[in-house]
Enzyme design. Structure first.
Site, mmCIF file in Angstrom:
data_model
loop_
_atom_site.group_PDB
_atom_site.id
_atom_site.type_symbol
_atom_site.label_atom_id
_atom_site.label_comp_id
_atom_site.label_asym_id
_atom_site.label_seq_id
_atom_site.Cartn_x
_atom_site.Cartn_y
_atom_site.Cartn_z
ATOM 1 N N ASN A 199 -26.774 -0.184 10.330
ATOM 2 C CA ASN A 199 -26.834 1.126 9.211
ATOM 3 C C ASN A 199 -25.446 1.782 9.042
ATOM 4 O O ASN A 199 -25.355 2.975 8.563
ATOM 5 C CB ASN A 199 -27.866 2.099 9.815
ATOM 6 C CG ASN A 199 -29.238 1.443 10.087
ATOM 7 O OD1 ASN A 199 -29.502 1.388 11.273
ATOM 8 N ND2 ASN A 199 -30.030 1.008 9.124
ATOM 9 N N HIS A 217 -30.902 -5.245 8.375
ATOM 10 C CA HIS A 217 -30.175 -4.740 7.115
ATOM 11 C C HIS A 217 -28.726 -5.339 7.218
ATOM 12 O O HIS A 217 -28.013 -5.047 6.136
ATOM 13 C CB HIS A 217 -29.840 -3.162 7.399
ATOM 14 C CG HIS A 217 -31.274 -2.348 7.143
ATOM 15 N ND1 HIS A 217 -32.091 -2.796 5.865
ATOM 16 C CD2 HIS A 217 -31.920 -1.325 7.759
ATOM 17 C CE1 HIS A 217 -33.031 -1.815 6.042
ATOM 18 N NE2 HIS A 217 -32.898 -1.129 7.094
ATOM 19 N N ASP A 257 -28.108 2.109 16.938
ATOM 20 C CA ASP A 257 -27.983 2.304 15.347
ATOM 21 C C ASP A 257 -27.111 3.242 14.844
ATOM 22 O O ASP A 257 -27.611 4.526 14.869
ATOM 23 C CB ASP A 257 -29.208 2.152 14.538
ATOM 24 C CG ASP A 257 -30.237 0.848 14.931
ATOM 25 O OD1 ASP A 257 -30.247 0.437 16.150
ATOM 26 O OD2 ASP A 257 -30.844 0.468 14.145
HETATM 27 FE FE LIG Z 1 -31.156 0.584 12.181
HETATM 28 FE FE LIG Z 2 -33.165 -2.219 11.706
#
Ligand SMILES: [Fe+2]
Ligand SMILES: [Fe+2]
Length: 256
Positions: free
Chosen positions: A40, A68, A8
């Site tokens: 992210n 997300h 991420d």
């Molecule tokens: Fe993440």
């Molecule tokens: Fe996540």
């Protein structure tokens, strides 16, 4: 065929850190395929066409995501349009984007699958049955899975579930790297979590004083992305002609 998988990427500091570190990673690991989790990458939460573009520019071939992914509405149309950015396959079928893609690397057709854990996260279908269906359906020489999940038990279970059927299961989402990278007996490379690409002087990428204030006061706090001491975290897997893994090596390097 060598796969470099990056955990991420958190906000601008993560994107810039990855871009600055990729030349040394390319030289050291000589990857044929670079997969980056970008959930992210936009302001610490979500992804946009612009931040995806920055990750591609840094060297990503495929971008995966997670819980997300739908934070930025203006990205929905992009998620439908591109076949290089994927979202968890076990979300509702009608949601924007797709759950897997197939790309060519070193003469191999490589299927990349994104799945979300069901424990502590919202999904439409269980990741285990979804994985079975995709392994059956995708026409490729080898398969790589980003399992975006909250708990280690579900992640370890997914490793065993797919052992011998996919080349690698990379865990993402917790932003904290685990020390259990190994090739399982059936030939699947596995790690519970590769960690994140972002500031280590933070709480999972968030400015630590803001995360602390939120946890201590239990009041709403605006979170910003931390910038200091950016590290790039991931793993490198060597895939053989049978489409299984020969090795997995963890990557954890400070950005220059
Ligand atoms: Fe993440
Ligand atoms: Fe996540």
């Amino acid at each position: 065929m060598r796969v470099l998988f990056i955990g991420d990427v958190v906000g601008g500091p993560g994107r810039r850190g990855l871009a600055a570190t990729m030349p040394q990673l390319e030289e050291r690991h000589r990857p044929d395929l670079v997969i980056v989790n970008g959930e992210n990458s936009a302001g610490g939460i979500g992804i946009t066409e612009k931040t995806a573009g920055a990750l591609f520019e840094a060297g990503a071939d495929v971008i995966t995501s997670g819980n997300h992914v739908y934070r930025h509405r203006d990205a929905y149309e992009y998620l439908d349009r591109t076949d290089r950015v994927i979202r968890p396959a076990n979300y509702p079928h009608a949601n924007p984007g797709r759950g897997h893609t197939v790309v060519e690397a070193d003469g191999m057709q490589v299927g990349v699958i994104n799945l979300s854990g069901a424990v502590g996260l919202q999904v439409a279908r269980l990741p285990f049955s979804e994985a079975d269906a995709l392994v059956e359906r995708i026409d490729a020489d080898c398969l790589i899975v980003d399992f975006h999940a909250e708990v280690t038990s579900e992640k370890v279970a997914m490793g065993w579930h797919l052992d011998g059927r996919v080349a690698a299961v990379f865990g993402t989402h917790t932003h904290v790297p685990t020390a259990d990278a190994r090739v399982l007996p059936g030939g699947t490379a596995f790690i519970s979590d590769v960690g994140m690409t972002g500031s280590r002087e933070s709480v999972l990428g968030v400015k630590r004083e803001q995360a602390l204030e939120s946890l201590i006061t239990q009041m709403p706090v605006r979170f910003e992305t931390a910038e200091e001491d950016v590290w790039v975290m991931g793993a490198v897997v060597e895939v053989n002609a049978e489409g299984m893994a020969d090795s997995i090596e963890q990557v954890m390097v400070p950005a220059p």
